[in-house]
Design a protein around this motif. Structure first.
Motif, PDB file in Angstrom:
ATOM      1  N   THR A  27     -30.647 -27.828  21.709  1.00  0.00           N
ATOM      2  CA  THR A  27     -31.170 -27.714  20.299  1.00  0.00           C
ATOM      3  C   THR A  27     -31.979 -28.834  19.957  1.00  0.00           C
ATOM      4  O   THR A  27     -32.152 -29.630  20.971  1.00  0.00           O
ATOM      5  N   ILE A  28     -32.271 -28.947  18.905  1.00  0.00           N
ATOM      6  CA  ILE A  28     -33.238 -30.036  18.318  1.00  0.00           C
ATOM      7  C   ILE A  28     -32.542 -31.231  18.320  1.00  0.00           C
ATOM      8  O   ILE A  28     -33.069 -32.328  18.506  1.00  0.00           O
ATOM      9  N   ASN A  29     -31.570 -31.234  18.209  1.00  0.00           N
ATOM     10  CA  ASN A  29     -30.307 -32.307  18.016  1.00  0.00           C
ATOM     11  C   ASN A  29     -30.412 -32.862  19.643  1.00  0.00           C
ATOM     12  O   ASN A  29     -30.312 -34.135  19.705  1.00  0.00           O
ATOM     13  N   ASP A  30     -30.272 -32.258  20.465  1.00  0.00           N
ATOM     14  CA  ASP A  30     -30.155 -32.704  21.881  1.00  0.00           C
ATOM     15  C   ASP A  30     -31.528 -33.266  22.384  1.00  0.00           C
ATOM     16  O   ASP A  30     -31.642 -34.274  23.151  1.00  0.00           O
ATOM     17  N   ILE A  31     -32.561 -32.680  21.961  1.00  0.00           N
ATOM     18  CA  ILE A  31     -33.989 -33.047  22.212  1.00  0.00           C
ATOM     19  C   ILE A  31     -34.335 -34.469  21.597  1.00  0.00           C
ATOM     20  O   ILE A  31     -34.944 -35.253  22.113  1.00  0.00           O
ATOM     21  N   LEU A  32     -33.651 -34.560  20.240  1.00  0.00           N
ATOM     22  CA  LEU A  32     -34.020 -35.725  19.578  1.00  0.00           C
ATOM     23  C   LEU A  32     -33.148 -36.818  19.822  1.00  0.00           C
ATOM     24  O   LEU A  32     -33.157 -38.109  19.172  1.00  0.00           O
ATOM     25  N   ARG A  33     -31.880 -36.682  20.501  1.00  0.00           N
ATOM     26  CA  ARG A  33     -30.738 -37.653  20.465  1.00  0.00           C
ATOM     27  C   ARG A  33     -31.109 -38.779  20.960  1.00  0.00           C
ATOM     28  O   ARG A  33     -30.927 -40.033  20.346  1.00  0.00           O
ATOM     29  N   ASN A  34     -31.906 -39.065  21.998  1.00  0.00           N
ATOM     30  CA  ASN A  34     -32.335 -40.471  22.590  1.00  0.00           C
ATOM     31  C   ASN A  34     -33.666 -40.649  22.088  1.00  0.00           C
ATOM     32  O   ASN A  34     -34.018 -41.976  22.541  1.00  0.00           O
ATOM     33  N   GLN A  35     -34.446 -40.070  21.256  1.00  0.00           N
ATOM     34  CA  GLN A  35     -35.646 -40.444  20.675  1.00  0.00           C
ATOM     35  C   GLN A  35     -35.749 -41.264  19.263  1.00  0.00           C
ATOM     36  O   GLN A  35     -36.565 -42.003  18.949  1.00  0.00           O
ATOM     37  N   VAL A  36     -34.618 -40.843  18.448  1.00  0.00           N
ATOM     38  CA  VAL A  36     -34.452 -41.500  17.069  1.00  0.00           C
ATOM     39  C   VAL A  36     -33.852 -43.014  17.193  1.00  0.00           C
ATOM     40  O   VAL A  36     -32.940 -43.118  18.034  1.00  0.00           O
ATOM     41  N   GLN A  37     -34.555 -43.943  16.415  1.00  0.00           N
ATOM     42  CA  GLN A  37     -33.934 -45.388  16.599  1.00  0.00           C
ATOM     43  C   GLN A  37     -33.033 -45.320  15.475  1.00  0.00           C
ATOM     44  O   GLN A  37     -33.740 -45.395  14.331  1.00  0.00           O
ATOM     45  N   PRO A  38     -31.660 -45.759  15.610  1.00  0.00           N
ATOM     46  CA  PRO A  38     -30.674 -45.615  14.424  1.00  0.00           C
ATOM     47  C   PRO A  38     -30.969 -46.904  13.700  1.00  0.00           C
ATOM     48  O   PRO A  38     -31.252 -48.078  13.930  1.00  0.00           O
ATOM     49  N   ASN A  39     -30.843 -46.464  12.241  1.00  0.00           N
ATOM     50  CA  ASN A  39     -31.087 -47.633  11.287  1.00  0.00           C
ATOM     51  C   ASN A  39     -32.337 -48.347  11.200  1.00  0.00           C
ATOM     52  O   ASN A  39     -32.325 -49.483  11.020  1.00  0.00           O
ATOM     53  N   ALA A  40     -33.245 -47.342  11.683  1.00  0.00           N
ATOM     54  CA  ALA A  40     -34.622 -48.116  11.397  1.00  0.00           C
ATOM     55  C   ALA A  40     -35.725 -47.333  10.498  1.00  0.00           C
ATOM     56  O   ALA A  40     -35.196 -46.102  10.351  1.00  0.00           O
ATOM     57  N   SER A  41     -36.363 -47.871   9.730  1.00  0.00           N
ATOM     58  CA  SER A  41     -37.361 -46.986   9.038  1.00  0.00           C
ATOM     59  C   SER A  41     -38.120 -45.829   9.729  1.00  0.00           C
ATOM     60  O   SER A  41     -38.255 -46.124  10.902  1.00  0.00           O
ATOM     61  N   PHE A  42     -38.427 -44.977   9.239  1.00  0.00           N
ATOM     62  CA  PHE A  42     -39.484 -43.843   9.794  1.00  0.00           C
ATOM     63  C   PHE A  42     -40.607 -44.373  10.463  1.00  0.00           C
ATOM     64  O   PHE A  42     -40.993 -43.646  11.511  1.00  0.00           O
ATOM     65  N   SER A  43     -41.146 -45.265   9.680  1.00  0.00           N
ATOM     66  CA  SER A  43     -42.616 -45.912  10.277  1.00  0.00           C
ATOM     67  C   SER A  43     -42.282 -46.632  11.708  1.00  0.00           C
ATOM     68  O   SER A  43     -43.268 -46.766  12.439  1.00  0.00           O
ATOM     69  N   LYS A  44     -41.054 -47.221  11.988  1.00  0.00           N
ATOM     70  CA  LYS A  44     -40.701 -47.787  13.336  1.00  0.00           C
ATOM     71  C   LYS A  44     -40.063 -46.750  14.267  1.00  0.00           C
ATOM     72  O   LYS A  44     -39.787 -47.041  15.399  1.00  0.00           O
TER      73      LYS A  44
ATOM     74  N   SER B   7     -40.412 -43.519  17.105  1.00  0.00           N
ATOM     75  CA  SER B   7     -41.476 -43.156  18.184  1.00  0.00           C
ATOM     76  C   SER B   7     -42.394 -42.279  17.822  1.00  0.00           C
ATOM     77  O   SER B   7     -42.244 -41.674  16.874  1.00  0.00           O
ATOM     78  N   SER B   8     -43.438 -42.225  18.446  1.00  0.00           N
ATOM     79  CA  SER B   8     -44.502 -41.063  18.137  1.00  0.00           C
ATOM     80  C   SER B   8     -44.138 -39.697  18.371  1.00  0.00           C
ATOM     81  O   SER B   8     -44.605 -38.957  17.553  1.00  0.00           O
ATOM     82  N   LEU B   9     -43.098 -39.695  19.007  1.00  0.00           N
ATOM     83  CA  LEU B   9     -42.619 -38.127  19.202  1.00  0.00           C
ATOM     84  C   LEU B   9     -41.945 -37.757  17.971  1.00  0.00           C
ATOM     85  O   LEU B   9     -42.268 -36.618  17.642  1.00  0.00           O
ATOM     86  N   ILE B  10     -41.171 -38.704  17.116  1.00  0.00           N
ATOM     87  CA  ILE B  10     -40.319 -38.189  15.978  1.00  0.00           C
ATOM     88  C   ILE B  10     -41.571 -37.972  15.072  1.00  0.00           C
ATOM     89  O   ILE B  10     -41.355 -37.175  14.186  1.00  0.00           O
ATOM     90  N   LYS B  11     -42.531 -38.779  14.939  1.00  0.00           N
ATOM     91  CA  LYS B  11     -43.587 -38.697  13.950  1.00  0.00           C
ATOM     92  C   LYS B  11     -44.485 -37.558  13.927  1.00  0.00           C
ATOM     93  O   LYS B  11     -44.675 -36.557  13.187  1.00  0.00           O
ATOM     94  N   VAL B  12     -44.691 -37.158  15.278  1.00  0.00           N
ATOM     95  CA  VAL B  12     -45.605 -36.073  15.495  1.00  0.00           C
ATOM     96  C   VAL B  12     -44.754 -34.680  15.421  1.00  0.00           C
ATOM     97  O   VAL B  12     -44.974 -33.488  14.689  1.00  0.00           O
ATOM     98  N   ALA B  13     -43.214 -34.817  15.820  1.00  0.00           N
ATOM     99  CA  ALA B  13     -42.428 -33.551  15.397  1.00  0.00           C
ATOM    100  C   ALA B  13     -42.323 -33.318  14.006  1.00  0.00           C
ATOM    101  O   ALA B  13     -42.466 -32.240  13.568  1.00  0.00           O
TER     102      ALA B  13
END
Length: 370
Positions: free
Chosen positions: A15-32, A34-40
């Motif tokens: 699922t999208i949860n599995d794909i993004l699980r290790n890509q999201v930086q917890p407790n960090a602003s959206f600007s910080k 990864s490029s994958l999260i921003k592009v997605a």
């Protein structure tokens, strides 16, 4: 690592949860992030905008009473509504996955809501849209085979019943997902590089933190991160059942569309060859293929776009999506393209539907101006 993999060995699909699980930086602003999260996020919002416009344009077309005098128009009106629901639920699912991983202190009941409601409803909308397209194809086939004997009233009655029955049957095939869900809590080892002076204070004051010093005197702090996931567990028999239903919902509508297209083309060619004997049967077939090529191309395109979802849904066992996140993300996003194409697939190739849309758009613009 082996223990962390256990829950995924009992699940099917990424699922999208599995794909993004290790890509999201917890407790960090959206600007910080990864490029994958921003592009997605950017692609998701673009898809939502296109899907929303597609749904509104389709609704403007098929709300016309003349088009709903036969079941085909009713199916396409329902498909227009379903496409709007699908793209909306898809967007909600994406941002839910990002935000729940962004903030580590999320209430477990919120995560449970994803398993019990968002995931199954999204699948319901996807499958329902595919079956509605199949119903359109089947009705067109019946229309060609019956000719002037085609019963419009019966067509409308069948369409209304199918729109009521199909969601119930689809939900019945998905009922195991909200029932079999479970919350799984595990610890992710994380290491942070810190200054030497600060590390001494942390090591003295904190019982949960461990500080290590490597050969270059760089201080590495071990900070365990606790993560709670909502997963769906499958037994072997349930896994087989899930695979069978997956193929039913994706392959049978495609077969119905393709067989319908072949029947319409060959059936029309046979009728024309009887009335217009100056052309051979083969020439009539080629002519019909040229006139109705969208009937062949559309189901093939829709199935091709749905194939990544089929492949991702069949992924089982211990899979680390962080090794190829871009590949998995592209496959996931592409698989949600079909609900965005109802206007392109059904309205644009049809002169009658396109003229109806133009009339509806003209009336709408007049109301806005007045």
């Amino acid at each position: 690592m082996g223990d962390q993999c256990n829950p995924f060995q009992k699940t099917i699909g990424l699922t999208i949860n599995d794909i993004l699980r290790n890509q999201v930086q917890p407790n960090a602003s959206f600007s910080k992030q990864s490029s994958l999260i921003k592009v997605a996020a950017a692609i998701t919002m673009i898809m939502f905008s296109i899907g929303f416009i597609n749904g509104i344009f389709s609704l403007m077309t098929f709300k016309n009473k003349e088009l709903r005098k036969i079941g085909c128009g009713i199916y396409l009106l329902a498909s227009s509504i379903t496409s709007l629901l699908t793209i909306t639920m898809f967007t909600i699912k994406f941002w839910f996955a990002v935000l729940t991983q962004l903030y580590s202190t999320v209430n477990p009941n919120v995560l449970r809501f994803d398993c019990v409601f968002i995931g199954p409803v999204l699948k319901l909308c996807l499958y329902f849209d595919g079956w509605l397209n199949a119903c359109v194809a089947i009705e067109r086939t019946v229309n060609v085979s019956k000719g002037v004997e085609f019963d419009k009233k019966m067509s409308r009655r069948v369409a209304r019943r199918m729109i009521f029955i199909l969601p119930i049957l689809i939900l019945g095939s998905l009922i195991h997902e909200p029932i079999q869900h479970d919350l799984f809590t595990h610890t992710i080892p994380k290491y942070e590089s810190i200054k030497h002076g600060l590390s001494i204070n942390i090591s003295i004051k904190s019982n949960l933190s461990h500080v290590y010093e490597n050969l270059t005197n760089e201080i590495i702090k071990y900070v365990p991160e606790i993560q709670t996931l909502c997963i769906v567990r499958y037994t072997h028999s349930l896994q087989n059942y899930n695979t069978i239903t997956l193929f039913i919902h994706l392959i049978i509508p495609f077969i119905a569309n393709l067989c319908s297209a072949v029947f319409i083309i060959f059936g029309t060619a046979r009728e024309r060859s009887t009335a217009q004997k100056h052309l051979s049967f083969k020439e009539h077939i080629l002519k019909q293929l040229s006139e109705h090529k969208q009937l062949i191309v559309s189901p093939i395109v829709l199935l091709t776009l749905a194939m990544p979802r089929l492949i991702l849904s069949l992924v089982s066992g211990c899979v680390d999506s962080s090794t190829n996140p871009w590949l998995y993300l592209c496959g996931y996003l592409i698989s949600f393209s079909p609900p965005m194409l109802i206007f392109v697939v059904f309205v644009l190739p049809s002169e009658f539907y396109l003229n109806t849309f133009k009339e509806s758009m003209t009336k709408c613009l007049r109301r806005i101006r007045n």
